[in-house]
Scaffold this motif. Structure first.
Motif, PDB file in Angstrom:
ATOM      1  N   ASN A  26       0.826  -1.218   0.000  1.00 10.25           N
ATOM      2  CA  ASN A  26       0.000   0.000   0.000  1.00 10.25           C
ATOM      3  C   ASN A  26       0.857   1.263   0.000  1.00 10.25           C
ATOM      4  O   ASN A  26       0.532   2.250  -0.648  1.00 10.25           O
ATOM      5  N   ALA A  29       2.274   1.827  -3.444  1.00 10.04           N
ATOM      6  CA  ALA A  29       1.243   2.327  -4.357  1.00 10.04           C
ATOM      7  C   ALA A  29       0.994   3.823  -4.153  1.00 10.04           C
ATOM      8  O   ALA A  29       0.860   4.580  -5.115  1.00 10.04           O
ATOM      9  N   VAL A  30       0.950   4.264  -2.915  1.00  9.82           N
ATOM     10  CA  VAL A  30       0.691   5.681  -2.625  1.00  9.82           C
ATOM     11  C   VAL A  30       1.881   6.557  -3.024  1.00  9.82           C
ATOM     12  O   VAL A  30       1.713   7.654  -3.547  1.00  9.82           O
ATOM     13  N   ARG A  32       4.126   5.945  -5.304  1.00 12.49           N
ATOM     14  CA  ARG A  32       4.518   5.778  -6.708  1.00 12.49           C
ATOM     15  C   ARG A  32       4.427   7.136  -7.426  1.00 12.49           C
ATOM     16  O   ARG A  32       3.489   7.912  -7.186  1.00 12.49           O
ATOM     17  N   THR A  35       1.090   9.833  -8.533  1.00  9.85           N
ATOM     18  CA  THR A  35      -0.128   9.778  -7.716  1.00  9.85           C
ATOM     19  C   THR A  35      -0.463  11.141  -7.114  1.00  9.85           C
ATOM     20  O   THR A  35      -1.585  11.372  -6.698  1.00  9.85           O
ATOM     21  N   PHE A  37       0.635  12.214  -4.323  1.00  6.98           N
ATOM     22  CA  PHE A  37       0.749  12.159  -2.867  1.00  6.98           C
ATOM     23  C   PHE A  37       2.006  12.879  -2.389  1.00  6.98           C
ATOM     24  O   PHE A  37       1.967  13.597  -1.391  1.00  6.98           O
TER      25      PHE A  37
END
Length: 118
Positions: A26, A29-30, A32, A35, A37
């Protein structure tokens, strides 16, 4: 949220209080690229840092129900804005650095700001 963040995607709804096995899937993924983020995190850190610095350097001097806004910053800077309908006396100062209008002697006219040196 803290307990579910290190779980694998396939085990997000597992009822066990501790994830087994732990996974960083997770987080990868955030974080990456693409995104957004990372940019949002940087923005949050900048806002928090600037707010902390300003809070530590500015002193609010106005009464909550006053029509005169006044704050100061060391060393020797003050800003006073008169929102009332009548002129008000200027606080003690050594010189006036800048005004948004013409002063009436040692009085600050309505709807006028002044930046006096202390």
């Amino acid at each position: 949220m803290v307990v579910s963040s290190p779980r694998r995607s396939s085990a997000l709804f597992d009822k066990s209080p501790i994830p087994s096995p732990w996974s960083l899937e997770n987080y990868r993924a955030v974080l990456r690229p693409g995104t957004g983020f990372g940019r949002a995190l940087l923005n949050s850190l900048l806002v928090a840092g600037i707010t902390t610095v300003l809070t530590g350097t500015l002193s609010w001097e106005s009464a909550p129900d006053s029509d005169v806004l006044s704050f100061r910053r060391e060393p020797g800077f003050r800003c006073v804005v008169n929102f009332s309908d009548e002129p008000v006396a200027l606080p003690a100062h050594s010189e006036v650095l800048l005004t948004s209008g013409t002063l009436e002697g040692d009085r600050l006219p309505s709807d006028t700001a002044v930046w006096p040196a202390l």
